[in-house]
Scaffold this motif. Structure first.
Motif, PDB file in Angstrom:
ATOM      1  N   ALA A  98      18.713  66.903 148.716  1.00  0.00           N
ATOM      2  CA  ALA A  98      20.165  67.321 148.553  1.00  0.00           C
ATOM      3  C   ALA A  98      20.298  68.870 148.551  1.00  0.00           C
ATOM      4  O   ALA A  98      19.387  69.777 148.251  1.00  0.00           O
ATOM      5  N   PRO A  99      21.664  69.341 148.856  1.00  0.00           N
ATOM      6  CA  PRO A  99      22.166  70.754 148.702  1.00  0.00           C
ATOM      7  C   PRO A  99      21.584  71.112 147.258  1.00  0.00           C
ATOM      8  O   PRO A  99      21.890  70.392 146.266  1.00  0.00           O
ATOM      9  N   ALA A 100      21.245  72.421 147.063  1.00  0.00           N
ATOM     10  CA  ALA A 100      20.994  73.112 145.947  1.00  0.00           C
ATOM     11  C   ALA A 100      21.782  74.151 145.525  1.00  0.00           C
ATOM     12  O   ALA A 100      22.010  75.204 146.366  1.00  0.00           O
ATOM     13  N   VAL A 101      22.074  74.528 144.359  1.00  0.00           N
ATOM     14  CA  VAL A 101      22.882  75.498 143.807  1.00  0.00           C
ATOM     15  C   VAL A 101      21.992  76.304 143.203  1.00  0.00           C
ATOM     16  O   VAL A 101      21.263  75.989 142.116  1.00  0.00           O
ATOM     17  N   SER A 102      21.907  77.771 143.168  1.00  0.00           N
ATOM     18  CA  SER A 102      21.150  78.621 142.425  1.00  0.00           C
ATOM     19  C   SER A 102      21.698  78.876 141.079  1.00  0.00           C
ATOM     20  O   SER A 102      23.042  78.704 141.034  1.00  0.00           O
ATOM     21  N   PRO A 103      20.774  79.108 140.235  1.00  0.00           N
ATOM     22  CA  PRO A 103      21.516  79.831 138.853  1.00  0.00           C
ATOM     23  C   PRO A 103      22.528  80.610 139.086  1.00  0.00           C
ATOM     24  O   PRO A 103      23.638  80.636 138.291  1.00  0.00           O
ATOM     25  N   ARG A 104      22.257  81.543 139.593  1.00  0.00           N
ATOM     26  CA  ARG A 104      23.407  82.740 139.792  1.00  0.00           C
ATOM     27  C   ARG A 104      24.816  82.241 140.359  1.00  0.00           C
ATOM     28  O   ARG A 104      25.880  82.549 139.727  1.00  0.00           O
ATOM     29  N   ASP A 105      24.478  81.413 141.242  1.00  0.00           N
ATOM     30  CA  ASP A 105      25.841  80.835 141.925  1.00  0.00           C
ATOM     31  C   ASP A 105      26.336  79.853 141.079  1.00  0.00           C
ATOM     32  O   ASP A 105      27.826  79.750 140.938  1.00  0.00           O
ATOM     33  N   LEU A 106      25.818  78.812 140.254  1.00  0.00           N
ATOM     34  CA  LEU A 106      26.144  78.195 139.390  1.00  0.00           C
ATOM     35  C   LEU A 106      27.074  78.882 138.066  1.00  0.00           C
ATOM     36  O   LEU A 106      28.159  78.404 137.934  1.00  0.00           O
ATOM     37  N   LYS A 107      26.515  79.870 137.869  1.00  0.00           N
ATOM     38  CA  LYS A 107      27.068  80.668 136.685  1.00  0.00           C
ATOM     39  C   LYS A 107      28.417  81.156 137.182  1.00  0.00           C
ATOM     40  O   LYS A 107      29.343  81.102 136.525  1.00  0.00           O
ATOM     41  N   ARG A 108      28.491  81.734 138.381  1.00  0.00           N
ATOM     42  CA  ARG A 108      29.648  82.090 139.177  1.00  0.00           C
ATOM     43  C   ARG A 108      30.670  80.884 139.184  1.00  0.00           C
ATOM     44  O   ARG A 108      32.140  81.213 138.957  1.00  0.00           O
ATOM     45  N   TRP A 109      30.277  79.788 139.682  1.00  0.00           N
ATOM     46  CA  TRP A 109      31.276  78.682 139.545  1.00  0.00           C
ATOM     47  C   TRP A 109      31.635  78.146 138.351  1.00  0.00           C
ATOM     48  O   TRP A 109      32.883  78.077 138.048  1.00  0.00           O
ATOM     49  N   LEU A 110      30.949  78.430 137.289  1.00  0.00           N
ATOM     50  CA  LEU A 110      31.435  77.931 136.069  1.00  0.00           C
ATOM     51  C   LEU A 110      32.121  79.135 135.502  1.00  0.00           C
ATOM     52  O   LEU A 110      33.088  78.722 134.708  1.00  0.00           O
ATOM     53  N   ASP A 111      32.141  80.264 135.489  1.00  0.00           N
ATOM     54  CA  ASP A 111      32.734  81.477 135.324  1.00  0.00           C
ATOM     55  C   ASP A 111      34.088  81.234 135.784  1.00  0.00           C
ATOM     56  O   ASP A 111      35.283  81.481 135.133  1.00  0.00           O
TER      57      ASP A 111
END
Length: 286
Positions: A114-127
């Motif tokens: 499945a698609p993966a989201v990197s830790p840095r991109d996830l933090k940005r999404w949550l921000d």
């Protein structure tokens, strides 16, 4: 994170790939681990490899060079942390049916993730409160309830499962509630959420990601942003802080619950016998 000159290196790694000849390979893994003084667990399965090992920097590097000499594991990625002692007390090499038991034979990560989201991109999404398409992001914890209790992402959906084989049924029952949202599955190191995200795609989730490398990789790259507590690990350290340092909790030998420093002062906490949680349950039954 900087490694101390006296610390041991603890690594976690896995790879889904067709893996054959396990009975012949097992003694080879046992021999090199013994020669290098490594401690931990290696699972050899028809769907791939999963390992948690602790040793000196030199010996860990020698082991990884040996594993990666097998072309199937040339790109094996590892997550690292450090400790003053080896994080495991013995060395086990086991042959299992699955890397992580799900009992869903049609879920084969080797054939496509499945698609993966990197830790840095996830933090940005949550921000920012949404993904790059503007959809709200929902975090789904695929771990067992006792692990979640140690720490998890803020506002996470936690289905209180007792074992991973329960996940397919519970996530199917909640598909409608998660419609029109971007769902990010996560676990300790990436194995469970990798299978979970594939299963969710197969049953109709149209926007689901797995957190690349799990909580441990998130801690390594971005720290503890949007995360409360520690991360449970299956070794003597019990849990790691967002700084990837051993936490001060311990695990109850009897019921596997995490016991905080304050709870360790409770007279119901008896080393390798009971803790306040299971002692209370025993009292209620009797």
């Amino acid at each position: 994170m900087q490694e101390s000159t006296t610390s041991f290196v603890n690594i976690a790694a896995y790879k889904f790939i067709t893996f054959e000849g396990l009975e012949a390979l097992r003694p080879q893994y046992q021999e090199i681990c013994a020669a290098l003084g490594l401690k931990g667990t290696i699972l050899l399965t028809p769907e791939g490899i999963n390992l948690f090992l602790s040793g000196t920097r030199t010996h860990i590097d020698q082991f990884l060079a040996w594993v990666r000499s097998d072309a199937r594991f040339a790109d094996l990625e590892v997550k690292e942390s450090y400790s003053a002692e080896q994080s495991h007390k013995r060395m086990l090499v086991k042959i299992k049916k699955e890397i992580i038991t799900m009992r869903m034979p049609l879920i084969q990560p080797e054939l496509g993730r499945a698609p993966a989201v990197s830790p840095r991109d996830l933090k940005r999404w949550l921000d920012q409160g949404h993904d790059d398409a503007g959809k709200p992001v929902v975090m789904v914890d695929t771990r067992n309830a006792f692990e979640v209790d140690v720490g998890t992402f803020d506002n996470t959906i936690d289905y209180r499962i007792e074992k991973f084989t329960e996940f397919p049924q519970v996530i199917a029952a909640n598909r409608e509630a998660l419609a029109d949202k971007t769902v990010v599955t996560f676990c300790t190191g990436g194995i469970r959420c990798e299978k979970a995200a594939i299963h969710m795609q197969k049953i109709g989730y149209d926007s689901v990601y797995q957190l690349e490398g799990g909580i441990l990789k998130y801690f390594e790259e971005v720290g503890g942003a949007h995360y409360t507590g520690d991360c449970f690990v299956f070794d003597y350290r019990t849990a790691l802080t967002p700084e990837l340092q051993p936490s001060v909790t311990v695990q109850c030998f009897a019921c596997r619950a995490v016991v905080t420093p304050r709870q360790q002062l409770d007279p119901r906490y008896v080393y390798e016998v009971s803790c306040p949680q299971c002692s209370q349950r025993i009292t209620s039954v009797t």
